[in-house]
Design a protein around this motif. Structure first.
Motif, PDB file in Angstrom:
ATOM      1  N   GLU A  15       3.636   9.628  -0.024  1.00  0.00           N
ATOM      2  CA  GLU A  15       3.899  11.074   0.146  1.00  0.00           C
ATOM      3  C   GLU A  15       5.018  11.522  -0.798  1.00  0.00           C
ATOM      4  O   GLU A  15       6.042  10.846  -0.906  1.00  0.00           O
ATOM      5  N   CYS A  27       5.178  11.632  -4.000  1.00  0.00           N
ATOM      6  CA  CYS A  27       5.419  10.839  -5.226  1.00  0.00           C
ATOM      7  C   CYS A  27       5.290  11.695  -6.483  1.00  0.00           C
ATOM      8  O   CYS A  27       5.674  11.261  -7.569  1.00  0.00           O
ATOM      9  N   GLY A  28       4.724  12.908  -6.363  1.00  0.00           N
ATOM     10  CA  GLY A  28       4.646  13.804  -7.520  1.00  0.00           C
ATOM     11  C   GLY A  28       3.247  13.970  -8.105  1.00  0.00           C
ATOM     12  O   GLY A  28       3.087  14.482  -9.215  1.00  0.00           O
ATOM     13  N   LYS A  29       2.216  13.583  -7.366  1.00  0.00           N
ATOM     14  CA  LYS A  29       0.832  13.669  -7.880  1.00  0.00           C
ATOM     15  C   LYS A  29       0.469  15.086  -8.288  1.00  0.00           C
ATOM     16  O   LYS A  29      -0.042  15.317  -9.391  1.00  0.00           O
ATOM     17  N   THR A  30       0.677  16.021  -7.373  1.00  0.00           N
ATOM     18  CA  THR A  30       0.265  17.407  -7.638  1.00  0.00           C
ATOM     19  C   THR A  30       0.959  17.939  -8.893  1.00  0.00           C
ATOM     20  O   THR A  30       0.316  18.535  -9.769  1.00  0.00           O
ATOM     21  N   THR A  31       2.259  17.690  -8.980  1.00  0.00           N
ATOM     22  CA  THR A  31       3.048  18.140 -10.131  1.00  0.00           C
ATOM     23  C   THR A  31       2.505  17.525 -11.420  1.00  0.00           C
ATOM     24  O   THR A  31       2.259  18.219 -12.412  1.00  0.00           O
ATOM     25  N   ARG A  48     -10.298  17.870   5.915  1.00  0.00           N
ATOM     26  CA  ARG A  48      -8.864  17.742   5.618  1.00  0.00           C
ATOM     27  C   ARG A  48      -8.018  18.377   6.725  1.00  0.00           C
ATOM     28  O   ARG A  48      -7.032  17.805   7.175  1.00  0.00           O
ATOM     29  N   TYR A  95     -12.287  10.030   6.482  1.00  0.00           N
ATOM     30  CA  TYR A  95     -11.965   9.928   5.046  1.00  0.00           C
ATOM     31  C   TYR A  95     -13.194   9.459   4.260  1.00  0.00           C
ATOM     32  O   TYR A  95     -13.444   9.930   3.145  1.00  0.00           O
ATOM     33  N   ARG A 153      -5.934  11.253  -5.256  1.00  0.00           N
ATOM     34  CA  ARG A 153      -6.300  10.217  -4.288  1.00  0.00           C
ATOM     35  C   ARG A 153      -7.793   9.877  -4.350  1.00  0.00           C
ATOM     36  O   ARG A 153      -8.634  10.725  -4.587  1.00  0.00           O
ATOM     37  N   THR A 188      -7.347   4.802   0.856  1.00  0.00           N
ATOM     38  CA  THR A 188      -7.863   4.304   2.138  1.00  0.00           C
ATOM     39  C   THR A 188      -7.389   2.874   2.386  1.00  0.00           C
ATOM     40  O   THR A 188      -7.046   2.502   3.514  1.00  0.00           O
ATOM     41  N   TYR A 217      -3.457   3.320   3.119  1.00  0.00           N
ATOM     42  CA  TYR A 217      -3.081   4.001   4.378  1.00  0.00           C
ATOM     43  C   TYR A 217      -3.778   3.396   5.603  1.00  0.00           C
ATOM     44  O   TYR A 217      -3.127   3.076   6.592  1.00  0.00           O
ATOM     45  N   GLN A 218      -5.125   3.294   5.535  1.00  0.00           N
ATOM     46  CA  GLN A 218      -5.823   2.792   6.727  1.00  0.00           C
ATOM     47  C   GLN A 218      -5.774   1.262   6.793  1.00  0.00           C
ATOM     48  O   GLN A 218      -5.760   0.684   7.874  1.00  0.00           O
ATOM     49  N   ARG A 257      11.794  14.388  -0.653  1.00  0.00           N
ATOM     50  CA  ARG A 257      11.315  15.508  -1.483  1.00  0.00           C
ATOM     51  C   ARG A 257      10.468  16.461  -0.642  1.00  0.00           C
ATOM     52  O   ARG A 257      10.595  17.680  -0.748  1.00  0.00           O
ATOM     53  N   LYS A 258       9.566  15.876   0.192  1.00  0.00           N
ATOM     54  CA  LYS A 258       8.694  16.731   1.027  1.00  0.00           C
ATOM     55  C   LYS A 258       9.547  17.538   2.017  1.00  0.00           C
ATOM     56  O   LYS A 258       9.240  18.697   2.300  1.00  0.00           O
ATOM     57  N   GLU A 317       2.231  12.502   7.253  1.00  0.00           N
ATOM     58  CA  GLU A 317       3.622  12.498   6.772  1.00  0.00           C
ATOM     59  C   GLU A 317       4.596  12.239   7.916  1.00  0.00           C
ATOM     60  O   GLU A 317       5.683  11.695   7.714  1.00  0.00           O
ATOM     61  N   LEU A 361      11.592   8.922 -12.040  1.00  0.00           N
ATOM     62  CA  LEU A 361      12.213   9.536 -13.218  1.00  0.00           C
ATOM     63  C   LEU A 361      11.962  11.040 -13.197  1.00  0.00           C
ATOM     64  O   LEU A 361      11.240  11.552 -12.329  1.00  0.00           O
TER      65      LEU A 361
END
Ligand code: T5A
Length: 209
Positions: A12, A14-18, A50, A71, A97, A102, A105-106, A146-147, A158, A190
């Motif tokens: 969660e 980690c910056g994926k969307t950005t 979702r 999922y 993702r 999976t 997480y699972q 961050r979240k 989360e 970074l």
């Protein structure tokens, strides 16, 4: 050029969307035709799944096996409706993702059987693997911090314990060792600019050299 499936993974925050957003702008500037999508929620049906998966509601508990199957259902629909058709017409796909989530997480997080998860992933994807997976490696504590600084409330997953998120992180670390060609680790702690430069270098070496 043939279509490519490029997946972004990590804990969660980690910056994926950005990074996917920056990466899509860079690829578009190179003239690459692409789509940006996500799991869960890359299709209309997936958006409903979702919501069911991530909403935290005391009245609607989600069992661990139910969660796994939801999922997988989201992924099966996503593959048929979005991933396969876009790869077939040569698009690059940036996907937030995929199957490794999976397992992390699972499998590692919930402790469900990795062998069953691999089978379910295979059923959902028909064996379609990513061409490249970028693992944004950030300590779970840092990602969650961050979240927490953001405005949105933490979702159901989360809100899991830090022990759960550490197991997820361990899962990514082991997956990256095992699939060391498909999964490339990028230090996500970074600055956003440095992380993006490193991702662009990896993509250039892999697809444009
Ligand atoms: N899931 C999913 C499973 O359990 N099994 C599965 O099979 C699948 C597919 C999905 C949830 O579902 C679970 C995993 C997840 O719990 P999601 O779509 O990943 O959720 O949720 P999002 O909220 O979209 O994503 P994350 O919470 O993981 O955040 P991101 O996208 O990794 O991070 P981002 O870019 O939004 O950044 C978060 C904050 O950090 C800042 C940003 O500005 C933002 O405020 N930030 C940085 N700060 C400092 N340095 C940097 N380098 C930064 N990069 C970003």
């Amino acid at each position: 050029m043939a279509g490519k499936l490029i997946v972004f993974e990590g804990v969660e925050g980690c910056g994926k969307t950005t990074q996917m957003q920056l990466c899509s702008q860079w690829l578009e500037s190179l003239g690459v035709s692409l789509i940006v999508t996500r799991e869960p929620g890359g299709t209309e049906l997936g958006c409903d799944l979702r919501r069911l998966l991530l909403e935290k509601s005391a009245n609607k508990p989600v069992g661990e096996v139910t969660e796994l199957l939801l999922y997988a259902a989201d992924r099966a629909q996503h593959i048929e409706q979005e991933l396969k058709p876009n790869l077939a017409i040569g698009k690059f796909i940036l996907c937030d993702r995929y199957t490794d989530s999976t397992i992390a997480y699972q499998g590692y997080g919930r402790g469900l059987s990795i062998s069953i998860i691999n089978q379910l992933n295979y059923i959902a994807t028909g064996g379609l693997e990513s061409d490249l997976t970028i693992w944004l490696d950030v300590d779970p504590e840092e990602g969650l911090a961050r979240k927490c600084q953001g405005e949105a409330a933490l979702d159901r997953i989360e809100q899991e314990t830090i022990a759960f998120h550490r197991l997820v992180q361990q899962g990514y670390s082991e997956l990256a060792k095992f699939y060391n060609s498909r999964i490339v680790r990028v230090d996500g702690s970074l600055s956003q600019e440095v992380v993006q430069n490193n991702i662009q270098q990896i993509l250039s070496d892999r697809f444009f050299s």
